[in-house]
Design an enzyme around this catalytic site. Structure first.
Site, PDB file in Angstrom:
ATOM      1  CG  ASN A   9      22.576   6.965   6.437  1.00 18.00           C
ATOM      2  OD1 ASN A   9      22.648   5.896   7.050  1.00 18.00           O
ATOM      3  ND2 ASN A   9      21.722   7.171   5.443  1.00 18.00           N
ATOM      4  CE  LYS A  11      23.081   5.887   2.356  1.00 17.62           C
ATOM      5  NZ  LYS A  11      22.637   6.192   1.016  1.00 17.62           N
ATOM      6  CG  HIS A  95      17.510   7.362   4.078  1.00 20.86           C
ATOM      7  ND1 HIS A  95      17.561   6.691   2.886  1.00 20.86           N
ATOM      8  CD2 HIS A  95      18.606   8.152   4.125  1.00 20.86           C
ATOM      9  CE1 HIS A  95      18.672   7.051   2.238  1.00 20.86           C
ATOM     10  NE2 HIS A  95      19.311   7.937   2.977  1.00 20.86           N
ATOM     11  CD  GLU A  97      19.528   4.319   0.744  1.00 22.67           C
ATOM     12  OE1 GLU A  97      19.905   3.884   1.848  1.00 22.67           O
ATOM     13  OE2 GLU A  97      20.277   4.979  -0.018  1.00 22.67           O
ATOM     14  CD  GLU A 167      19.533  12.260   2.719  1.00 21.35           C
ATOM     15  OE1 GLU A 167      20.747  12.324   2.953  1.00 21.35           O
ATOM     16  OE2 GLU A 167      18.902  11.187   2.782  1.00 21.35           O
ATOM     17  N   GLY A 173      23.789   8.587  -3.405  1.00 22.10           N
ATOM     18  CA  GLY A 173      24.633   7.477  -3.824  1.00 22.10           C
ATOM     19  C   GLY A 173      24.900   7.448  -5.315  1.00 22.10           C
ATOM     20  CB  SER A 212      26.442  12.814  -4.247  1.00 21.11           C
ATOM     21  OG  SER A 212      25.874  11.592  -4.689  1.00 21.11           O
TER      22      SER A 212
HETATM   23  P1  PGA Z   1      25.231   9.618  -0.113  1.00 19.21           P
HETATM   24  O1  PGA Z   1      23.979   9.251   0.828  1.00 19.21           O
HETATM   25  O2  PGA Z   1      25.994  10.718   0.623  1.00 19.21           O
HETATM   26  O3  PGA Z   1      26.009   8.353  -0.235  1.00 19.21           O
HETATM   27  O4  PGA Z   1      24.683  10.107  -1.391  1.00 19.21           O
HETATM   28  C1  PGA Z   1      23.294  10.222   1.565  1.00 19.21           C
HETATM   29  C2  PGA Z   1      22.184   9.562   2.347  1.00 19.21           C
HETATM   30  O5  PGA Z   1      21.603   8.589   1.853  1.00 19.21           O
HETATM   31  O6  PGA Z   1      21.853   9.980   3.472  1.00 19.21           O
END
Ligand code: PGA
Length: 251
Positions: A9, A11, A95, A97, A167, A173, A212
Site C-alpha cells: 500500500n 499510500k 483502510h 486512514e 490492521e 505507521g 509495521s
Molecule cells: P505500515 O502501513 O506498514 O506503514 O504500518 C500499513 C497500512 O497502512 O496498510
C-alpha cells in the site's frame, strides 16, 4: 491450502521516476514466487505506469480506494469501472486512514466492497481497532462490527471473492507491530466468525495482517496459522525490504 498474498500500500507516496525503479525491480523479482501472490496498490495517477510495467510480470496492481458509485457528478472521485480500465485486480477498501481522516463508515465500506466485486476485482477489506478500543477490551466487537457491515452488503459469497486485512490502527505507521500471538488471536476470531456463517468460506478466506510489517518481523507473523500474508505500507516503498517480506510469505 489458502492463497497467500503480500500487497503493498504505497499510500500518497511516489513519483514517475521513483516508481519506475521500484516497479521494474518488482517485475523482475516478485512475479514468480512459489505459492505467494504479490501486488502493489498505487496512487490513482500511477495506475497506467503500474499497468505498463507489471503486465505479464505475474505481479498484480490495484488502487487504494474507489467510489461506491459507478459514475456521476462526484467531483474528485474515482469510479470502480475506471480502475477496471487500468487492469486493476485489487482495491483496498476501509483502510483506517480513510475511516478516520475521511469519515468513511462501516456501511460505506461495505458499499465500496460491493462495487469492487461487481466489476470483477478483489476488495481488500480492512478492519482494525484503535489503541483506545484495544485498551477498553473491545477489539473483537469492533472488528466483527466492521466485518458484519461488509457481509451485510456482499454476503458470504462476496466475502469468498475478497481478502480481509486485519490492521490494528495503533500499529499502522508507528513501528509498533502486534505480536504474532496478538495478531493470530484476532485472525482466528475473525475466521471463526466467518466460519459460523459458512465453514468453507471461513476456511478459504485469505487474511492479511498489516501494521509495521518489516523484513525483520514478517516471518514470525506469516508463520501463524491464520495469517496468510500482509498489507504493507512504508516497507513496500523499498524494493529489497518488500521483496524480503514477499519471500517470508513462501509457505
Ligand atoms: P505500515 O502501513 O506498514 O506503514 O504500518 C500499513 C497500512 O497502512 O496498510
Amino acid at each position: 491450502m489458502r492463497r497467500r498474498l503480500v500487497a503493498g500500500n504505497w499510500k500518497m507516496f511516489g513519483s514517475n521516476a521513483r516508481n519506475q525503479l521500484l516497479l521494474e525491480g518488482l517485475a523482475s523479482r516478485a512475479g514468480g514466487l512459489e505459492g505467494v501472490s504479490c501486488a502493489v496498490c498505487v496512487p490513482f495517477p500511477y495506475l497506467h505506469q503500474a499497468q505498463s510495467v507489471l503486465s505479464e510480470s505475474g505481479v498484480a496492481w490495484g488502487a487504494q480506494n474507489a467510489s461506491q458509485w459507478p459514475e456521476g457528478a462526484y467531483t474528485g472521485e474515482v469510479a470502480v469501472p475506471m480502475l477496471a480500465d487500468f487492469g486493476c485486480q485489487y482495491v483496498i477498501v476501509g483502510h483506517s486512514e480513510r475511516r478516520s481522516l475521511f469519515h468513511e463508515d462501516d456501511q460505506l465500506v461495505g458499499a465500496k466492497a460491493k462495487a469492487v466485486l461487481e466489476h470483477g476485482m478483489t476488495p481488500i477489506v480492512c478492519v482494525g481497532e484503535s489503541l483506545q478500543e484495544r485498551e477498553a477490551g473491545v477489539t473483537e466487537s469492533v472488528v466483527s462490527r466492521q466485518l458484519d457491515a461488509v457481509i451485510a452488503e456482499i454476503g458470504t459469497e462476496g466475502l469468498d471473492k475478497s481478502v480481509v486485512a486485519y490492521e490494528p490502527v495503533w500499529a499502522i505507521g508507528t513501528g509498533k507491530t502486534a505480536t504474532p500471538d496478538e495478531a493470530q488471536a484476532v485472525h482466528l476470531f475473525l475466521r471463526h466468525a466467518v466460519s459460523a456463517r459458512n465453514a468453507d468460506v471461513g476456511e478459504r478466506l485469505t487474511m492479511l495482517y498489516g501494521g509495521s510489517v518489516k523484513a525483520a518481523n514478517a516471518q514470525s507473523l506469516f508463520g501463524m496459522d491464520d495469517i496468510d500474508g500482509g498489507l504493507i505500507g512504508g516497507a513496500s516503498l523499498k524494493l529489497d525490504e518488500f521483496m524480503a517480506i514477499c519471500e517470508a510469505a513462501i509457505a
